[in-house]
Structures are given as C-alpha cells and as structure tokens.
Scaffold this motif. Structure first.
Motif, PDB file in Angstrom:
ATOM      1  N   HIS A 130      67.684 -70.885 -56.019  1.00  0.00           N
ATOM      2  CA  HIS A 130      68.383 -71.460 -57.139  1.00  0.00           C
ATOM      3  C   HIS A 130      69.888 -71.748 -56.641  1.00  0.00           C
TER       4      HIS A 130
ATOM      5  N   SER B  46      60.702 -61.559 -49.998  1.00  0.00           N
ATOM      6  CA  SER B  46      61.132 -61.992 -48.828  1.00  0.00           C
ATOM      7  C   SER B  46      62.683 -62.593 -49.143  1.00  0.00           C
ATOM      8  N   GLN B  47      62.788 -63.004 -50.420  1.00  0.00           N
ATOM      9  CA  GLN B  47      64.495 -63.014 -50.781  1.00  0.00           C
ATOM     10  C   GLN B  47      65.598 -62.281 -51.199  1.00  0.00           C
TER      11      GLN B  47
ATOM     12  N   ASN C  59      67.623 -55.610 -37.028  1.00  0.00           N
ATOM     13  CA  ASN C  59      68.655 -55.339 -37.722  1.00  0.00           C
ATOM     14  C   ASN C  59      68.709 -54.791 -38.686  1.00  0.00           C
TER      15      ASN C  59
ATOM     16  N   VAL D 180      80.252 -61.645 -48.194  1.00  0.00           N
ATOM     17  CA  VAL D 180      80.267 -60.841 -46.625  1.00  0.00           C
ATOM     18  C   VAL D 180      81.383 -60.334 -45.586  1.00  0.00           C
TER      19      VAL D 180
ATOM     20  N   ASP E 161      75.056 -52.751 -43.402  1.00  0.00           N
ATOM     21  CA  ASP E 161      75.540 -53.729 -43.415  1.00  0.00           C
ATOM     22  C   ASP E 161      76.288 -54.821 -42.321  1.00  0.00           C
TER      23      ASP E 161
ATOM     24  N   ARG F 299      74.120 -55.992 -39.744  1.00  0.00           N
ATOM     25  CA  ARG F 299      73.806 -57.218 -40.462  1.00  0.00           C
ATOM     26  C   ARG F 299      74.748 -58.111 -39.870  1.00  0.00           C
ATOM     27  N   ARG F 300      75.846 -58.083 -40.265  1.00  0.00           N
ATOM     28  CA  ARG F 300      76.985 -59.157 -40.014  1.00  0.00           C
ATOM     29  C   ARG F 300      76.954 -59.797 -38.688  1.00  0.00           C
TER      30      ARG F 300
ATOM     31  N   PHE G 108      67.333 -70.049 -50.717  1.00  0.00           N
ATOM     32  CA  PHE G 108      67.163 -69.014 -51.850  1.00  0.00           C
ATOM     33  C   PHE G 108      67.319 -70.665 -52.399  1.00  0.00           C
TER      34      PHE G 108
ATOM     35  N   ASN H   3      62.749 -68.736 -46.925  1.00  0.00           N
ATOM     36  CA  ASN H   3      63.519 -67.868 -47.360  1.00  0.00           C
ATOM     37  C   ASN H   3      65.112 -68.263 -47.933  1.00  0.00           C
TER      38      ASN H   3
ATOM     39  N   SER I 178      59.027 -71.135 -50.418  1.00  0.00           N
ATOM     40  CA  SER I 178      60.764 -71.100 -50.451  1.00  0.00           C
ATOM     41  C   SER I 178      60.913 -69.324 -49.982  1.00  0.00           C
TER      42      SER I 178
ATOM     43  N   MET J 110      64.935 -59.807 -48.373  1.00  0.00           N
ATOM     44  CA  MET J 110      65.253 -59.812 -47.047  1.00  0.00           C
ATOM     45  C   MET J 110      66.239 -60.759 -46.198  1.00  0.00           C
ATOM     46  N   ALA J 111      66.229 -61.583 -46.813  1.00  0.00           N
ATOM     47  CA  ALA J 111      66.919 -63.363 -46.872  1.00  0.00           C
ATOM     48  C   ALA J 111      68.156 -61.617 -46.706  1.00  0.00           C
ATOM     49  N   ALA J 112      68.356 -61.999 -48.132  1.00  0.00           N
ATOM     50  CA  ALA J 112      69.681 -62.041 -48.393  1.00  0.00           C
ATOM     51  C   ALA J 112      70.202 -60.568 -47.303  1.00  0.00           C
ATOM     52  N   ARG J 113      69.749 -59.550 -47.847  1.00  0.00           N
ATOM     53  CA  ARG J 113      70.447 -58.324 -46.791  1.00  0.00           C
ATOM     54  C   ARG J 113      70.586 -59.057 -45.516  1.00  0.00           C
ATOM     55  N   SER J 114      69.537 -59.616 -44.865  1.00  0.00           N
ATOM     56  CA  SER J 114      69.401 -60.126 -43.693  1.00  0.00           C
ATOM     57  C   SER J 114      70.905 -60.781 -43.442  1.00  0.00           C
ATOM     58  N   LEU J 115      71.444 -61.165 -43.977  1.00  0.00           N
ATOM     59  CA  LEU J 115      72.670 -61.900 -44.157  1.00  0.00           C
ATOM     60  C   LEU J 115      73.914 -61.115 -44.253  1.00  0.00           C
ATOM     61  N   GLY J 116      73.709 -59.734 -44.877  1.00  0.00           N
ATOM     62  CA  GLY J 116      74.609 -58.512 -44.497  1.00  0.00           C
ATOM     63  C   GLY J 116      75.203 -57.816 -45.821  1.00  0.00           C
ATOM     64  N   LEU J 117      74.548 -58.661 -46.591  1.00  0.00           N
ATOM     65  CA  LEU J 117      74.828 -58.827 -48.275  1.00  0.00           C
ATOM     66  C   LEU J 117      74.538 -57.711 -48.070  1.00  0.00           C
TER      67      LEU J 117
ATOM     68  N   VAL K 259      71.249 -63.258 -55.825  1.00  0.00           N
ATOM     69  CA  VAL K 259      70.047 -63.707 -55.036  1.00  0.00           C
ATOM     70  C   VAL K 259      68.541 -62.788 -56.096  1.00  0.00           C
TER      71      VAL K 259
ATOM     72  N   LEU L 119      66.625 -54.044 -41.630  1.00  0.00           N
ATOM     73  CA  LEU L 119      65.527 -54.038 -42.249  1.00  0.00           C
ATOM     74  C   LEU L 119      64.877 -53.127 -42.787  1.00  0.00           C
TER      75      LEU L 119
ATOM     76  N   PHE M  81      63.561 -66.920 -40.660  1.00  0.00           N
ATOM     77  CA  PHE M  81      62.015 -66.412 -40.939  1.00  0.00           C
ATOM     78  C   PHE M  81      61.067 -67.949 -40.634  1.00  0.00           C
TER      79      PHE M  81
END
Ligand SMILES: Nc1ncnc2c1ncn2[C@@H]1O[C@H](COP(=O)(O)OP(=O)(O)O)[C@@H](O)[C@H]1O
Ligand SMILES: [Mg+2]
Lengths: 246, 289
Positions: free
Chosen positions: A96, B183-184, A52, A110, A78, A81-82, A94, A92, B289, B186-193, B202, A54, A88
């Motif tokens: 917050h 890894s945060q 993907n 996105v 991007d 990845r969509r 978020f 991972n 997390s 990485m997770a965000a980018r893998s969602l396409g952000l 994030v 990364l 993982f």
C-alpha cells in the motif's frame, strides 16, 4: 585484526516437538560474508529469524557485537533490529506504499530522521542500485528483480551493521537473479557484514568468506568456499552438493 | 482509403480493420438480439399477469396511481429521518467496530479486561436479533426513568443499531486484520518498527483496504434496517406508510416506501460490486507481495 560481530552459541529451537536447530554454533566477524547452505527444511530461515529476534530460542545464546544478548529476556529487540537488516525470499514490500514510502518508513518512524533527510538518502540508494525513476511506483508495478532490490535498499536505509538474506533470489526468474546478486556483491565490497542463505553456489564461491553446511540441526561442516565446495569432508555435505549439481 | 499494414516489429498496436469491423458488427448484433429477447419476455409476462383473474384487485390495492401521488411526498419527507439515522449511525459503527476489533488483537496481559469485554460484546450483540435490541433499549431504558437519560425514541433506536451493527463490523475488521499476511508483520518488525507502529503503518491500512467491499454490504443492510426503528413510534418512512395505508386500506404507500429503499440500495450495491471487482483485480495484479 578482525572483531566478532555475531556469536551464536549452542542454539536450540523446536516447533512443537519437531527439533529444527539442535545446538548451532556460528561466529561471524565484521565485514565477513557467511553463506548458509543446507537442504530445504534444514533450518536456515529459522536460524536467520532467531538472529534478529523474530523467533525466540529454546536454549543457547546469540550475541551481537559481543555485548548485546539478543536471546536475553531483557533485551530491547526493536533496538537489535535497528542494527540488523533482513531481506526475505518473497520481498515483503508493503503493497500500500510507494517504493519511496517503503524505504523512508523505518528511518522516519524508527530512527526519528527528518523527512527531507530520509528522502534524500533513499533517492541516493535508489540511484546506487539502478532504481532511478521507481521512487513513486507501487510494488505491484515492479519486476521481481526490482522489488528485491527495493527490499535491499529498504533494509540498507536503516544503516544496519549486519544484513541477513534469506534465499533472496529463490523466487526470481533466472534472468533477474544476476541484478540482485550484483547488489549483494556491492554491499560486500562496501564492507557490510552479511549472513545469507542461498542455493547460488557460483555466487557463494565468489563472494563468501565462509560457507556453513546445516544438517540435522547443527553446522555439520564449515570453511572457505573452495574447501567446502572443492573438498567436502563430510559424507552428508558431499551428498548435498552432488544433488545440487544435478 | 488505403490500408497500410505496419512493418513487422513496428511499435504500434495494430489490429486488422476488417477484423475490427467484424468484431464490432457481431457486438451490435448480440446487443440487438438481447434487447429483442428481453422485450418479448416483458410483453409475455405483462400479458400473462394482466390476464390473471386477480390482477385488477392487485393493481387497485398495491399500484393505485392516485394513492401513490397523494402519499409519496409524505413518504419522502419521512425518509429524511431514515437518512439521518443512517448518517449518524454509520460513522459511530465504524468507530465501535474498529476499536473492538483492535481490542481483540491486544496480547498483553494488561489488556485482558479489554479483550474480555470486546469478546463478550461481539458474542452477545451478534447473537441477539437487531429488532430485539431496539425493543430492549427503546422501551427498556426510558422505563427506568433515570435522571438525565434521553427519552427520545430515535436516540435509542439509533443506539441499538450502532450496538448491533458494531458487533458485525468488528468481526469484519478482525477478518481484515487476519487477512494481512504474517510476512508483512515480519518485514515491519525486522525494520525495527514497534508492535504499535507495525499495526498503525503496515497492518491496519491494508486491513481496511481489504474490508471495504464487505463493509459496504453491511451498510446496505443498515440502510434498510433503519426502518426497524419504526417499532418505537417515530414517523420514519415505514411508520408513515403504515399510517397512510391503515387510513385508506390501500397498500400503495408500502410499495412507495419500498421504491424509495430500492432507489438508494441499487446504486450502493453496484458501487460495492465495483469496489469488490476492483480490489480483486488489483490483488491479482499484485502477485507476490
Ligand atoms: N513457524 C513455524 N511453525 C512450525 N514449524 C516451522 C515454523 N517455521 C519453520 N518450521 C519448520 O521448521 C523446519 C525448518 O524450516 P526453515 O527454517 O524454514 O528451513 P529452511 O529455511 O532451511 O528451508 C521445517 O520443517 C519447517 O516446517
Ligand atoms: Mg527458508
């Protein structure tokens, strides 16, 4: 008739001078589940991250759907990845954001979906994966199994064509592994294409269409699970499986 | 009163009343012992100090009641200027610090100038003592006699505090951004952000949360350093105390000024400690997390 969704052709990747992938070839057909096995450090995570985008590759190519070249310098990653979801080992999520916010972030920001629509879809998915009532919890209040199912739902909310799972049960209490594997089984039944690194051999036997053994940077042996697990051809595969069985 | 022990497995938090009474009694006894020992300590120190030969002179010069009553209201009034300097400087420092920290994270070659400027700024203003920056701006810029430049000492004093503290706060924010686990991203980018969205939704919210305690500590020092603006002449609390003290050769006004600062910093310090312990326990509860 099956069509190829993912094509990995002669991919090389090293970190500094340490070669990890040394000419990996892998083809995944639509609706297939392919399981990657191999010793720790054999490059399973690296390969998944290359798929993907990364991680950049040093040589070779990766195609999605036959026409999008992930490894090309001109590709909008991007956009790739969509279409490719990833989950993982360490969830991972978020920390917050609530469970619901974790899930709708991608669809809203996105895909540009409306809030209402995203929330509706998210709630539907939460119900489907036994997470009713968790929408407004924060990730630190979830058990490992719940957190990992939320991570799956978060990836799924993007409606990906391909899902990558990187040892998603390895950080879990043994009692919680089952609920996460059930979720994966459900995705397989629903016809999603899966590539997963895992050490859960019983599960792999049950769900995988094909098992690929990574060793020394290449796919050393691959085939249907009953063949790779039952009659491994390569000495290294036999050694790996016998160590795992112990 | 009869004591009913719940059946084994009952869904209650049961504590043996006798044990509870013992625990409470012990806590009361410990508190009492602490108070007695503290009181004894205070008495001994007071007696020793008051028997010291120089004490009457010290009391007369630093703790003069009449002086205190005469000067304290003026000090309080002058302190209002410190408060205003603080209230104006603080938000500006946050903005400068965040922008500089963000500029330093930009990777694209297009932003090289921004990165260079930000790095130079931090290197320079972290290295120069705050009081020197105040001298340079407060005396230097008005000496240029530039058209349209404010000549106000408070303006330049505040600007100097913003520049000096901005560099520190930029480093605090940068540490906060670095503290967000890769890894945060990485997770965000893998969602396409996108990179920008990843930072905005994030990384930054987590970074800011992580740096609230150190930021509060910086603001406690800033609150004290508003007194440095005194060197430029405006009558804030230190300057007021100086004027009062030099007219009577009594130093009680300085003690009065010190009390005012303490009265403000103690609650701020407690609050900073509280946020720190809270974020620590939250992170512990967070686990993976
Ligand atoms: N970002 C990185 N930088 C340096 N070395 C890495 C990095 N990622 C992985 N490696 C190395 O690459 C090898 C393969 O790692 P990985 O793909 O995580 O294997 P696996 O998932 O099969 O356990 C390991 O030796 C690891 O140390
Ligand atoms: Mg791995």
């Amino acid at each position: 008739m099956t069509t190829t969704l993912l094509g990995v052709n002669g991919v090389w990747k090293s970190f500094d001078d340490h070669p990890v992938l040394r000419g990996i070839d892998l083809t995944v057909e639509r609706h297939q589940a392919v399981v990657l096995i191999g010793a720790s450090g054999s490059g399973k995570s690296t390969l998944l991250r290359c798929i993907n985008g990364l991680e950049t590759v040093d040589a070779g190519s990766i195609f999605l759907d036959g026409d999008v070249e992930v490894t090309s310098f001109d590709t909008d990653l991007d956009a790739v990845r969509r279409r490719v979801g990833m989950v993982f080992q360490s969830y991972n999520l978020f920390p917050h954001m609530t469970v619901l916010e974790n899930i709708v972030l991608g669809p809203q920001k996105v895909l540009g979906r409306q809030r209402r629509e995203s929330v509706e879809i998210a709630r539907g998915l939460l119900t489907r994966f036994g997470l009713d009532g968790k929408a407004s919890e924060y990730p630190d209040r979830l058990s490992g199994g719940q957190a990992q199912r939320v991570a799956i739902v978060r990836a799924l909310a993007m409606e990906p064509e391909l899902m990558l799972f990187d040892e998603i049960t390895s950080a879990l209490d043994p009692l919680l592994v089952g609920e996460v594997l059930d979720a994966v089984r459900e995705l397989k039944t629903a016809g999603l294409t899966l590539v997963m690194a895992t050490h859960e051999m019983t599960f792999a036997r049950d769900v995988a269409d094909r098992v690929c053994f990574l060793h020394d940077g290449i796919v050393l042996e691959q085939g249907p699970p009953e063949q790779v697990f039952g009659h491994p051809q390569q000495a290294q595969t036999q050694l790996f499986l016998s160590r795992l069985a112990r | 009163m009869s004591i009913v022990v719940p059946a084994p497995g009952a869904a209650v938090a049961y504590v043996d009343p006798a044990r509870r009474a013992r625990v409470r009694a012990r806590a009361r006894r410990d508190a009492l012992r602490g108070m007695v020992s503290l009181l004894a300590f205070v008495v001994v120190i007071s007696v020793v100090v008051s028997l010291t030969p120089g004490w009457p002179a010290v009391r007369e010069t630093f703790f003069n009641g009449q002086e205190f009553i005469a000067t304290f209201p003026g000090l309080l009034k002058a302190f209002w200027l410190n408060v205003r300097i603080f209230l104006i400087a603080e938000p500006l420092i946050l903005v400068v610090g965040l922008l500089v920290a963000l500029a330093r994270t930009l990777k694209s070659p297009l932003f090289l100038p921004a990165r260079v400027v930000a790095t130079l700024y931090v290197d320079i203003f972290r290295g120069v003592p705050t009081i020197l920056v105040i001298f340079l701006l407060g005396f230097g810029v008005p000496a240029l006699r530039l058209q349209g430049m404010p000549k106000d000492a408070v303006f330049w004093g505040t600007a100097a505090l913003v520049l000096s503290y901005g560099a520190y706060v930029a480093e605090v924010f940068r540490a906060g951004i670095d503290s967000v686990h890769p890894s945060q991203r990485m997770a965000a980018r893998s969602l396409g952000l996108s990179l920008l969205q990843t930072n905005r939704y994030v990384v930054l919210p987590q970074a800011v949360r992580n740096v609230v305690p150190p930021l509060l500590n910086d603001f406690i020092s800033l609150q004290k350093d508003t007194a440095l603006v005194a060197v430029l002449g405006p009558i804030e609390v230190l300057r007021r105390a100086q004027i009062d003290a030099s007219s009577t050769f009594n130093y009680t006004p300085y003690v009065g000024a010190a009390l005012i600062f303490i009265a403000l910093t103690i609650p701020m310090t407690r609050f900073a400690d509280w946020t720190q312990s809270r974020s620590r326990s939250r992170r512990r509860a967070g686990g993976v997390s």
